[in-house]
Design an enzyme around this catalytic site. Structure first.
Site, PDB file in Angstrom:
ATOM      1  N   ASP A  28      14.511   2.874   5.795  1.00  0.00           N
ATOM      2  CA  ASP A  28      13.655   2.138   4.855  1.00  0.00           C
ATOM      3  C   ASP A  28      14.458   1.550   3.699  1.00  0.00           C
ATOM      4  O   ASP A  28      14.272   0.397   3.310  1.00  0.00           O
ATOM      5  CB  ASP A  28      12.600   3.069   4.248  1.00  0.00           C
ATOM      6  CG  ASP A  28      11.473   3.369   5.214  1.00  0.00           C
ATOM      7  OD1 ASP A  28      11.713   3.288   6.427  1.00  0.00           O
ATOM      8  OD2 ASP A  28      10.372   3.692   4.747  1.00  0.00           O
ATOM      9  N   SER A  61       7.678   3.526  -0.923  1.00  0.00           N
ATOM     10  CA  SER A  61       8.557   4.366  -1.746  1.00  0.00           C
ATOM     11  C   SER A  61       9.985   3.836  -1.722  1.00  0.00           C
ATOM     12  O   SER A  61      10.685   3.858  -2.740  1.00  0.00           O
ATOM     13  CB  SER A  61       8.502   5.822  -1.292  1.00  0.00           C
ATOM     14  OG  SER A  61       8.852   5.931   0.070  1.00  0.00           O
ATOM     15  N   ALA A  82      10.895   0.664  -1.306  1.00  0.00           N
ATOM     16  CA  ALA A  82      10.957  -0.568  -2.096  1.00  0.00           C
ATOM     17  C   ALA A  82      10.981  -0.250  -3.593  1.00  0.00           C
ATOM     18  O   ALA A  82      11.754  -0.842  -4.355  1.00  0.00           O
ATOM     19  CB  ALA A  82       9.769  -1.468  -1.760  1.00  0.00           C
ATOM     20  N   PRO A 137       0.841  -1.211   0.000  1.00  0.00           N
ATOM     21  CA  PRO A 137       0.000   0.000   0.000  1.00  0.00           C
ATOM     22  C   PRO A 137       0.874   1.259   0.000  1.00  0.00           C
ATOM     23  O   PRO A 137       1.904   1.298   0.676  1.00  0.00           O
ATOM     24  CB  PRO A 137      -0.779  -0.107   1.313  1.00  0.00           C
ATOM     25  CG  PRO A 137      -0.672  -1.526   1.745  1.00  0.00           C
ATOM     26  CD  PRO A 137       0.564  -2.104   1.132  1.00  0.00           C
TER      27      PRO A 137
END
Ligand code: PMV
Length: 342
Positions: free
Chosen positions: A164, A120, A122, A112
């Protein structure tokens, strides 16, 4: 033509505080972005994105991406996703020393958008990995992570941490503190995710915490308290102590609420998970809406979330041991296949 995939992540601990140099522990989960890149004959870049909350988004541009996205995309979050792709292509061209290379890019994602699951990052990681490889170059994992971090740094105007992008590149659980990023050994973590169907604005939420922290000493103390909690969390993670991990997740959610980044929907899902007997539950990522993550090896949390009106989707999110990977690759024009990782 090269397809690379990279996983999303949940924050076990430490979002927001990581922006101020405190440690954080994101964990990669099996929801992936897949990006296919193919070189074209001209110097244009064509980005096609599906499953990004809008139907059949296609953007084609020459030179600067900014003007192209404004004209072509109806939906803000999808537009932001395209900006990540554009910056990632710029990084891939730069890494391959092919600034003028034309590329067809296709993005598919089951993460999602803007909901705290690292969509973002990934997309950025998979685009850099597929892009450099399609241009006949190889980067090792730390270089891919660094290039993808620069993508987020540019798109988020400096308000990004390395967590991330490093986590999505390496897979598993990682510990990030400033520029210091290390992989942790990952025990089995029975994550359950609840998604409210929306998401917050990361930039605004980060700015809100900054304002609070600048105004009140106790808000700065709250940020430090999250750092202390994360240090304890790393010990619990390495011991595989789910009970302690859950307790610390609960406290982390409370501290994040105090910093103003929770939401009614997130609190409702967190409480549903706790009442169902989860070891613990918290929001994941920037907050303001989006996802919560709970730790529960029984089916009770999943069922409880499915029955929670604020929860649009609930699913198990197994840990992704593997980070970015090349999924498929057809031969380059000169008949060779680049060697090496990822
Ligand atoms: O919502 P996400 O998954 O983009 O996570 C944001 C996490 C923050 O700590 C708030 C910002 C950052 O870049 O670390």
């Amino acid at each position: 033509m090269v397809t690379a995939s990279a996983p999303g992540k949940v924050y076990l601990f430490g979002e927001h505080a990581v922006v101020y140099g405190e440690p954080a522990v994101p964990v990669a989960v099996e929801r992936r972005a897949r990006v296919t890149v193919e070189e074209r004959d001209d110097d244009r870049v064509r980005v096609e994105a599906e499953d990004l909350s809008v139907e059949g988004l296609v953007v084609e541009y020459e030179g600067d991406l900014a003007g192209a996205t404004e004209a072509a995309t109806p939906e803000r979050r999808a537009e932001a996703a395209t900006r990540y792709v554009g910056e990632a292509i710029a990084q891939a061209r730069d890494a391959a020393d092919r600034p003028e290379a034309g590329l067809d890019v296709r993005v598919e994602s089951d993460i999602p958008l803007g909901a705290g699951l690292g969509s973002s990052a990934a997309v950025s990681v998979a685009t850099v990995a597929a892009g450099v490889r399609a241009l006949g170059t190889d980067l090792d994992r730390p270089e891919v992570a660094d290039r993808a971090y620069r993508v987020e740094h540019t798109v988020q105007s400096g308000g990004a941490s390395r967590s991330d992008t490093f986590c999505s590149t390496m897979g598993g659980a990682v510990r990030v503190e400033g520029d210091d990023c290390t992989a942790l050994s990952t025990p089995d973590l029975p994550f359950v995710v609840g998604f409210d169907g929306g998401g917050g604005d990361t930039g605004e939420l980060v700015a809100g915490v900054r304002e609070l922290r600048d105004r009140y000493e106790f808000a700065a103390d709250t940020v430090h308290a999250i750092g202390d909690l994360v240090r304890r969390g790393v010990v619990a993670l390495e011991a595989g102590d789910h009970g302690e991990l859950g307790r610390l997740m609960d406290v982390d959610h409370g501290l994040l609420s105090a910093l103003g980044v929770s939401a009614r929907s997130l609190d409702a899902m967190v409480w549903a998970a706790r009442e169902a007997g989860a070891h613990g539950a918290k929001l994941t990522g920037a907050g303001g809406g989006g996802c919560v993550v709970a730790l529960d090896d029984s089916r009770a949390t999943l069922r409880a979330l499915e029955l929670t009106p604020e929860c649009e989707a609930a699913f198990r999110a197994p840990v992704a041991e593997e980070g970015v990977r090349i999924e498929t690759e057809s031969e380059t024009e000169d008949g060779s296949t680049p060697e090496g990782e990822p």
